[in-house]
Design a protein around this motif. Structure first.
Motif, PDB file in Angstrom:
ATOM      1  N   THR A 123     -36.848 -39.993  -0.556  1.00  0.00           N
ATOM      2  CA  THR A 123     -37.586 -41.279  -0.550  1.00  0.00           C
ATOM      3  C   THR A 123     -37.900 -41.778  -1.961  1.00  0.00           C
ATOM      4  N   ILE A 124     -36.892 -41.668  -2.834  1.00  0.00           N
ATOM      5  CA  ILE A 124     -36.998 -42.174  -4.210  1.00  0.00           C
ATOM      6  C   ILE A 124     -36.008 -43.325  -4.365  1.00  0.00           C
ATOM      7  N   SER A 125     -36.469 -44.462  -4.876  1.00  0.00           N
ATOM      8  CA  SER A 125     -35.595 -45.621  -5.079  1.00  0.00           C
ATOM      9  C   SER A 125     -34.681 -45.402  -6.278  1.00  0.00           C
ATOM     10  N   PHE A 126     -33.447 -45.867  -6.158  1.00  0.00           N
ATOM     11  CA  PHE A 126     -32.482 -45.774  -7.254  1.00  0.00           C
ATOM     12  C   PHE A 126     -32.046 -47.189  -7.596  1.00  0.00           C
ATOM     13  N   LYS A 127     -32.441 -47.691  -8.772  1.00  0.00           N
ATOM     14  CA  LYS A 127     -32.206 -49.083  -9.146  1.00  0.00           C
ATOM     15  C   LYS A 127     -31.307 -49.140 -10.382  1.00  0.00           C
ATOM     16  N   THR A 128     -30.206 -49.893 -10.271  1.00  0.00           N
ATOM     17  CA  THR A 128     -29.270 -49.972 -11.391  1.00  0.00           C
ATOM     18  C   THR A 128     -29.036 -51.424 -11.804  1.00  0.00           C
ATOM     19  N   TYR A 129     -28.676 -51.605 -13.081  1.00  0.00           N
ATOM     20  CA  TYR A 129     -28.602 -52.949 -13.667  1.00  0.00           C
ATOM     21  C   TYR A 129     -27.364 -53.099 -14.544  1.00  0.00           C
ATOM     22  N   LYS A 130     -26.937 -54.338 -14.687  1.00  0.00           N
ATOM     23  CA  LYS A 130     -25.859 -54.656 -15.637  1.00  0.00           C
ATOM     24  C   LYS A 130     -26.418 -54.609 -17.045  1.00  0.00           C
ATOM     25  N   ASP A 131     -25.726 -53.910 -17.936  1.00  0.00           N
ATOM     26  CA  ASP A 131     -26.229 -53.841 -19.308  1.00  0.00           C
ATOM     27  C   ASP A 131     -25.119 -53.765 -20.359  1.00  0.00           C
ATOM     28  N   GLN A 132     -23.995 -53.119 -20.064  1.00  0.00           N
ATOM     29  CA  GLN A 132     -23.013 -52.872 -21.133  1.00  0.00           C
ATOM     30  C   GLN A 132     -21.928 -53.938 -21.236  1.00  0.00           C
ATOM     31  N   VAL A 133     -22.004 -54.962 -20.377  1.00  0.00           N
ATOM     32  CA  VAL A 133     -21.058 -56.078 -20.463  1.00  0.00           C
ATOM     33  C   VAL A 133     -21.836 -57.384 -20.338  1.00  0.00           C
ATOM     34  N   ILE A 134     -21.204 -58.490 -20.723  1.00  0.00           N
ATOM     35  CA  ILE A 134     -21.810 -59.812 -20.512  1.00  0.00           C
ATOM     36  C   ILE A 134     -21.639 -60.222 -19.052  1.00  0.00           C
ATOM     37  N   PHE A 135     -20.401 -60.118 -18.570  1.00  0.00           N
ATOM     38  CA  PHE A 135     -20.098 -60.445 -17.180  1.00  0.00           C
ATOM     39  C   PHE A 135     -19.383 -59.251 -16.540  1.00  0.00           C
ATOM     40  N   GLU A 136     -19.770 -58.919 -15.323  1.00  0.00           N
ATOM     41  CA  GLU A 136     -19.153 -57.770 -14.672  1.00  0.00           C
ATOM     42  C   GLU A 136     -18.492 -58.157 -13.349  1.00  0.00           C
ATOM     43  N   LYS A 137     -17.676 -57.283 -12.869  1.00  0.00           N
ATOM     44  CA  LYS A 137     -17.065 -57.323 -11.542  1.00  0.00           C
ATOM     45  C   LYS A 137     -16.732 -58.720 -11.047  1.00  0.00           C
ATOM     46  N   ASP A 138     -17.616 -59.280 -10.208  1.00  0.00           N
ATOM     47  CA  ASP A 138     -17.328 -60.541  -9.516  1.00  0.00           C
ATOM     48  C   ASP A 138     -18.003 -61.758 -10.147  1.00  0.00           C
ATOM     49  N   GLU A 139     -18.457 -61.643 -11.385  1.00  0.00           N
ATOM     50  CA  GLU A 139     -19.151 -62.780 -12.000  1.00  0.00           C
ATOM     51  C   GLU A 139     -18.179 -63.832 -12.535  1.00  0.00           C
ATOM     52  N   ILE A 140     -16.969 -63.432 -12.842  1.00  0.00           N
ATOM     53  CA  ILE A 140     -15.930 -64.369 -13.269  1.00  0.00           C
ATOM     54  C   ILE A 140     -14.746 -64.175 -12.322  1.00  0.00           C
ATOM     55  N   THR A 141     -14.530 -65.129 -11.434  1.00  0.00           N
ATOM     56  CA  THR A 141     -13.438 -65.003 -10.471  1.00  0.00           C
ATOM     57  C   THR A 141     -12.665 -66.316 -10.363  1.00  0.00           C
ATOM     58  N   LYS A 142     -11.528 -66.244  -9.709  1.00  0.00           N
ATOM     59  CA  LYS A 142     -10.773 -67.454  -9.389  1.00  0.00           C
ATOM     60  C   LYS A 142     -11.542 -68.251  -8.337  1.00  0.00           C
ATOM     61  N   ALA A 143     -11.075 -69.449  -8.087  1.00  0.00           N
ATOM     62  CA  ALA A 143     -11.747 -70.326  -7.114  1.00  0.00           C
ATOM     63  C   ALA A 143     -11.813 -69.697  -5.729  1.00  0.00           C
ATOM     64  N   ASP A 144     -10.813 -68.850  -5.403  1.00  0.00           N
ATOM     65  CA  ASP A 144     -10.811 -68.218  -4.076  1.00  0.00           C
ATOM     66  C   ASP A 144     -11.601 -66.915  -4.042  1.00  0.00           C
ATOM     67  N   GLY A 145     -12.285 -66.606  -5.152  1.00  0.00           N
ATOM     68  CA  GLY A 145     -13.115 -65.397  -5.197  1.00  0.00           C
ATOM     69  C   GLY A 145     -12.374 -64.145  -5.597  1.00  0.00           C
ATOM     70  N   LYS A 146     -11.061 -64.254  -5.798  1.00  0.00           N
ATOM     71  CA  LYS A 146     -10.287 -63.072  -6.193  1.00  0.00           C
ATOM     72  C   LYS A 146     -10.362 -62.861  -7.702  1.00  0.00           C
ATOM     73  N   PRO A 147     -10.182 -61.628  -8.154  1.00  0.00           N
ATOM     74  CA  PRO A 147     -10.288 -61.360  -9.594  1.00  0.00           C
ATOM     75  C   PRO A 147      -9.097 -61.917 -10.373  1.00  0.00           C
ATOM     76  N   TYR A 148      -9.368 -62.350 -11.582  1.00  0.00           N
ATOM     77  CA  TYR A 148      -8.282 -62.716 -12.488  1.00  0.00           C
ATOM     78  C   TYR A 148      -7.535 -61.448 -12.891  1.00  0.00           C
ATOM     79  N   THR A 149      -6.231 -61.563 -13.050  1.00  0.00           N
ATOM     80  CA  THR A 149      -5.462 -60.441 -13.580  1.00  0.00           C
ATOM     81  C   THR A 149      -4.728 -60.812 -14.866  1.00  0.00           C
ATOM     82  N   VAL A 150      -4.936 -62.059 -15.309  1.00  0.00           N
ATOM     83  CA  VAL A 150      -4.387 -62.526 -16.587  1.00  0.00           C
ATOM     84  C   VAL A 150      -5.562 -62.968 -17.463  1.00  0.00           C
ATOM     85  N   PHE A 151      -5.521 -62.558 -18.725  1.00  0.00           N
ATOM     86  CA  PHE A 151      -6.695 -62.752 -19.577  1.00  0.00           C
ATOM     87  C   PHE A 151      -6.985 -64.214 -19.894  1.00  0.00           C
ATOM     88  N   THR A 152      -5.979 -65.017 -20.236  1.00  0.00           N
ATOM     89  CA  THR A 152      -6.239 -66.370 -20.745  1.00  0.00           C
ATOM     90  C   THR A 152      -7.071 -67.228 -19.783  1.00  0.00           C
TER      91      THR A 152
END
Length: 434
Positions: A123-152
């Motif tokens: 019964t101990i809460s485990f809370k985690t946060y974004k810290d080592q990147v500006i944007f993570e995982k799903d914060e920058i995606t294509k219009a359809d919600g899928k991840p970019y696979t090309v950098f530009t």
């Protein structure tokens, strides 16, 4: 009677300023104890008992302990596996909440999932946060919600979304009075962890003075116009938000884009965890590597007969660092001239680089090989001699790190460039058409 506390578990965030998990922990209702675990699952895999990265972590923890003691607190340092350490801690303290920052590497995700499950049973809460990147995982995606696979196109969206909200520092210093008050804990000796102090010099965290030079001379290895800040990002001794804000202020656009590359590779690892062992483009796993052990040893030890390749490997072996342009050259040489599996090179860099980060290293190696998500095409084969003429025209870098090339009786090339290029094109074509 056990003391009621919350814990902030430090991992890749060894600082007391602009720290997401620590900020949220300190704003809680209970005093906050800072914890660091020297994880045996990681340390036991390190063959070099003078591994400079362990010394760097150790020195950062010493500095943090000094700062904490000035606030009447102390850093609890444990040695063991997380599975061993956490039950001990909750035997000693009445822990209500554990705070930490996200980590995206496969072992870290497995470790955190396991800990979260264990803490839930207590019964101990485990809370985690974004810290080592500006944007993570799903914060920058294509219009359809899928991840970019090309950098530009990813970078276009990354840059568009970047604003003060994402760069705002966490004002940790306002809440340091909520640190757990205690006499200093015992600080372990390096030898008790099975390691010795490294004599390696570590780069300064003061990267701002290099930003102007980076914009102009980043591709010229002798100029040392890069910031060497990767080590500090790797262990979180510098805030990524602070770094991005300073880059914007200095109009260091090229350097800022490197921070975006780092986010990009972290995002790719999150969505495609198989890339640590498989090519992003599956067809490239059909390549018939030669994997000649003798050639690999020559590459590792700077004995290939190609001056800029050997200089780069010597710089890596002696300092734990290699210039980024040269990393591309030696990576291309290993995979395309010697037909040695990119995973061999990635593992060697993991062993040697002070600034080793899995996401960026795997991404860089797959880029050099041509098998990555946004890679150089397989038919682009760097000519090491032309690269040296372009980026080290006076041989200053080469002579610094491979001085034997000042003399005519130097190492002869272990493979001829034109032959190697023709061979790799044939082998890659066969693999991609099979």
């Amino acid at each position: 009677m056990k003391k009621n506390i919350n814990i902030c578990w430090l991992r890749r965030d060894l600082r007391l300023n602009d720290h997401a998990a620590l900020y949220h922990a300190l704003k809680g209702e209970l005093p906050v104890l800072l914890l660091f675990i020297f994880d045996r699952k990681i340390l036991d895999d390190l063959n070099d008992k003078k591994d400079a990265r362990v010394t760097f972590i150790y020195q950062q923890l010493q500095q943090m302990e000094k700062e904490l003691q000035q606030k009447g607190s102390s850093l609890l340092i444990k040695y063991g596996t997380p599975e061993e350490v956490w039950p001990e801690i909750i035997e000693t303290y009445a822990v209500k909440e554990v705070y930490t920052n996200h980590d995206y590497e496969p072992y870290a995700l497995e470790r955190d999932d396991s800990l979260s499950e264990f803490l839930r049973t207590e019964t101990i809460s485990f809370k985690t946060y974004k810290d080592q990147v500006i944007f993570e995982k799903d914060e920058i995606t294509k219009a359809d919600g899928k991840p970019y696979t090309v950098f530009t196109p990813y970078f276009r969206q990354w840059h568009k979304k970047l604003n003060d909200f994402y760069l705002k520092a966490y004002p940790v210093e306002k809440y340091l009075s909520n640190l757990f008050q205690t006499k200093p804990f015992a600080f372990p000796k390096l030898s008790s962890l099975g390691f010795e102090k490294s004599d390696q010099n570590f780069p300064s965290a003061n990267f701002e003075r290099k930003l102007a030079a980076y914009e102009e001379r980043r591709d010229f290895p002798f100029d040392d116009a890069t910031t060497h800040i990767g080590l500090h990002f790797r262990f979180g001794t510098v805030s990524i938000r602070e770094a991005a804000a300073k880059a914007i202020s200095a109009k260091a656009d090229k350097w800022l884009s490197e921070l975006a590359w780092r986010d990009f590779y972290m995002m790719i690892l999150s969505h495609f965890p198989q890339i640590t062992t498989q090519s992003f483009k599956p067809a490239y796993d059909n390549i018939r590597w030669i994997n000649n052990e003798k050639d690999f040893e020559a590459w590792k030890n700077g004995k290939t007969g190609y001056p800029i390749v050997d200089a780069g490997m010597n710089q890596l072996n002696q300092t734990g660092y290699m210039h980024n342009r040269v990393r591309m050259i030696v990576g291309s040489f290993l995979t395309k001239h010697l037909l040695i599996d990119w995973r061999w090179g990635e593992a060697y860099f993991a062993e040697k680089l002070l600034d080793y980060e899995m996401a960026s290293n795997v991404g860089g190696w797959q880029w050099a090989c041509g098998c990555g998500n946004d890679a150089a095409p397989y038919f682009r084969v760097f000519n090491p001699e032309l690269q040296a003429k372009k980026f080290d025209p006076e041989n200053k870098y080469i002579y610094k790190w491979a001085p034997e090339y000042k003399h005519p009786q130097h190492t002869q090339p272990i493979v001829e460039h034109t032959f190697a290029r023709d061979r790799i094109l044939k082998v890659f074509k066969e693999a991609l058409n099979s």
